[in-house]
Design a protein around this motif. Sequence first.
Motif, mmCIF file in Angstrom:
data_model
loop_
_atom_site.group_PDB
_atom_site.id
_atom_site.type_symbol
_atom_site.label_atom_id
_atom_site.label_comp_id
_atom_site.label_asym_id
_atom_site.label_seq_id
_atom_site.Cartn_x
_atom_site.Cartn_y
_atom_site.Cartn_z
ATOM 1 N N UNK A 102 0.826 -1.218 0.000
ATOM 2 C CA UNK A 102 0.000 0.000 0.000
ATOM 3 C C UNK A 102 0.855 1.262 0.000
ATOM 4 N N UNK A 103 1.969 1.237 0.741
ATOM 5 C CA UNK A 103 2.785 2.440 0.854
ATOM 6 C C UNK A 103 3.749 2.608 -0.312
ATOM 7 N N UNK A 104 3.575 1.757 -1.350
ATOM 8 C CA UNK A 104 4.379 1.928 -2.570
ATOM 9 C C UNK A 104 3.450 2.113 -3.775
ATOM 10 N N UNK A 105 2.151 2.183 -3.516
ATOM 11 C CA UNK A 105 1.160 2.106 -4.593
ATOM 12 C C UNK A 105 0.619 3.486 -4.956
ATOM 13 N N UNK A 106 0.636 3.757 -6.259
ATOM 14 C CA UNK A 106 -0.018 4.965 -6.768
ATOM 15 C C UNK A 106 -1.350 4.536 -7.369
ATOM 16 N N UNK A 107 -2.427 4.929 -6.708
ATOM 17 C CA UNK A 107 -3.754 4.464 -7.122
ATOM 18 C C UNK A 107 -4.084 4.881 -8.550
ATOM 19 N N UNK A 149 -11.447 0.380 -9.107
ATOM 20 C CA UNK A 149 -12.827 0.027 -9.495
ATOM 21 C C UNK A 149 -13.012 -1.493 -9.501
ATOM 22 N N UNK A 150 -11.929 -2.230 -9.829
ATOM 23 C CA UNK A 150 -12.026 -3.708 -9.818
ATOM 24 C C UNK A 150 -12.168 -4.211 -8.385
ATOM 25 N N UNK A 151 -11.405 -3.581 -7.496
ATOM 26 C CA UNK A 151 -11.499 -3.989 -6.086
ATOM 27 C C UNK A 151 -12.901 -3.724 -5.534
ATOM 28 N N UNK A 180 -9.890 9.684 -2.431
ATOM 29 C CA UNK A 180 -11.231 9.736 -1.821
ATOM 30 C C UNK A 180 -12.210 10.363 -2.823
ATOM 31 N N UNK A 181 -11.733 11.393 -3.526
ATOM 32 C CA UNK A 181 -12.597 12.062 -4.513
ATOM 33 C C UNK A 181 -12.966 11.098 -5.646
ATOM 34 N N UNK A 182 -12.007 10.348 -6.143
ATOM 35 C CA UNK A 182 -12.288 9.360 -7.200
ATOM 36 C C UNK A 182 -13.357 8.372 -6.717
ATOM 37 N N UNK A 192 -12.506 13.496 -11.583
ATOM 38 C CA UNK A 192 -12.255 12.136 -11.085
ATOM 39 C C UNK A 192 -13.547 11.320 -11.031
ATOM 40 N N UNK A 193 -14.675 11.986 -10.770
ATOM 41 C CA UNK A 193 -15.966 11.260 -10.804
ATOM 42 C C UNK A 193 -16.226 10.764 -12.226
ATOM 43 N N UNK A 194 -15.844 11.581 -13.203
ATOM 44 C CA UNK A 194 -16.038 11.167 -14.601
ATOM 45 C C UNK A 194 -15.101 10.005 -14.959
ATOM 46 N N UNK A 195 -13.907 10.066 -14.406
ATOM 47 C CA UNK A 195 -12.974 8.951 -14.670
ATOM 48 C C UNK A 195 -13.495 7.668 -14.030
#
Length: 552
Positions: A102-107, A149-151, A180-182, A192-195
């Motif tokens: 998690x601490x190496x991950x760019x969402x 989104x898959x998770x 959080x916004x996404x 981000x909501x559109x993405x």
Amino acid sequence: MERRSFLKAAAFTAAAWTFSRHEALAQQADSHIEILMDEPVGTIAPEIYGHFTEHLGSVIYDGIYVGENSKIANQEGLRSALIEKMRAIKAPVVRWPGGCFADSYDWRDGIGPRDKRPRRTNFWTDNFTAAQQKQNIPQVYEPNQFGTSDFVRFCKLSGAEPYIAANVRSLTPLDFDHWVEYCNSPRGTTTLAEMREADGSADPFNVHYWGVGNESWGCGGNFDPEDYAIEYKRYTTWVPSYGVNLHFVASGPNSDEQAWTRGFFNKLCHGQPSHDMHGVWGLSIHHYAWNLSRGKTQDWDAGKGDALNFEPIDWYELCKETDRIGGIILDHWTALGEFDLDRKVKLVVDEYGPWYRPGTENAPEQLLGQMITVRDAVMTGMTLDTFNRNADKVGMAACAQLVNCLNSLFLTHEDKFATTPVFNVFEMYAAHQGGKALRTEFSAPEVSYDRDGQPANFWGLNGSASLKGNTLTLTAVNPDVGRPREVEIVIRGASAVSAHAWVVAESDIHAHNTLDQPDRVKTHGADVSVRPDSIGFTFPPASVAKIEIQLS
Ligand code: AHR
């Protein structure tokens, strides 16, 4: 689950039993359980029965995610057999994407069209051999085919809530705000909501649970607790909520490191008890159990016990390691109580389970994969019972990990799929979710064993009980590998009219399911006798059992 006919389980009327017969049976008992109906402990949060999935080895790729074009039955790329079983155990919550990952991950790497997503070096890459590091496999080089989104889709299909761990070590608070916004901004509002909509969900995910880093004392940044408290505030202050009640889980201690808990809250609360816990909903605790204690070697991997090749002494020593969780919960709860005046903060045991040395995994790339025996079922039952007994303190938990890694409920490889004995325990214990935990006293002869020439012992029976409507659920483990427990169960404050029982127990304590023999270990129905004043039950050696009792 196999449901046999329960010869003695049918409702027995008091008249069917003479006093002397009842006395005779009670005298056979070597152990006693007393359930105190008037002493509720608290409501068992369903989230105590949660799970953990990390981009580690084959948890995600070859485990949960097989891809939309796979021949393996899937729903939008997610393994169908797994989803079906998640529903069967009423999985309440799933933690992701790590763990250390998690601490190496760019969402951001995991959103947008799949063929445009970058491939990155996985946090765990250095744990693979030099030869494996030359292969472009998803366990080593993260292809980002499974993203946020898959998770969330996996959670929704499984009937679970998502619990996302943010990157505190290598991303910024603004990146966290944007994640959080996404996830949570209303449809059609932000870019981000559109993405998110382009990724398949116009509606917000409404993610409640957010971990603020992972093991921030170690792979999450090597912080000391005071510095982490400052980071915690930077990441959680003024995060837009979009009407969602955000539950922040602060990175907590390793096992019994109370200095972390005190140091963190002391800094957060300016050195005094407070009503303001700065939005901390939960404090994460990790506790793994291993057989390091017998001094054979200090080597990290070789010093651990083996998942399949073990003796009774290894079993009992692991029982002790596992059982430490009760004291760990109490110690951190006490430390927390020095600051949290209103007792708002819950404990979140979001990584637990036995951890063995490598060698029993189903495929070389299944890093930290291990075979799961009846021993692991007993350790898991013991842990879940401890959570139930501490229902007033533990708000959430996650077994590490869901599939192909450590204390797994599932094993997979390519098109093969098996459940493990840990799954059987989660299936039985699901009945506790949302129940009212009741104080329950166990008394049984201790298990005595020889610990390399020294006498040693361990308790002989322990468990938990909860009430939902008129149904009382009692679960317990008998850790004795050689002796059954003949138990008299007394309910103080209510009467039983009928009872059913289920057991996970095998004559061979090494019994386990494999991908080629997926049904070796089963949950069996068992006889239980309902008498006017008590219930009689035999816990087989090395067993986990559930008794469901209907009250009048
Ligand atoms: O579960 C495996 C690892 O154990 C996790 O990534 C980490 O949080 C812990 O040390």
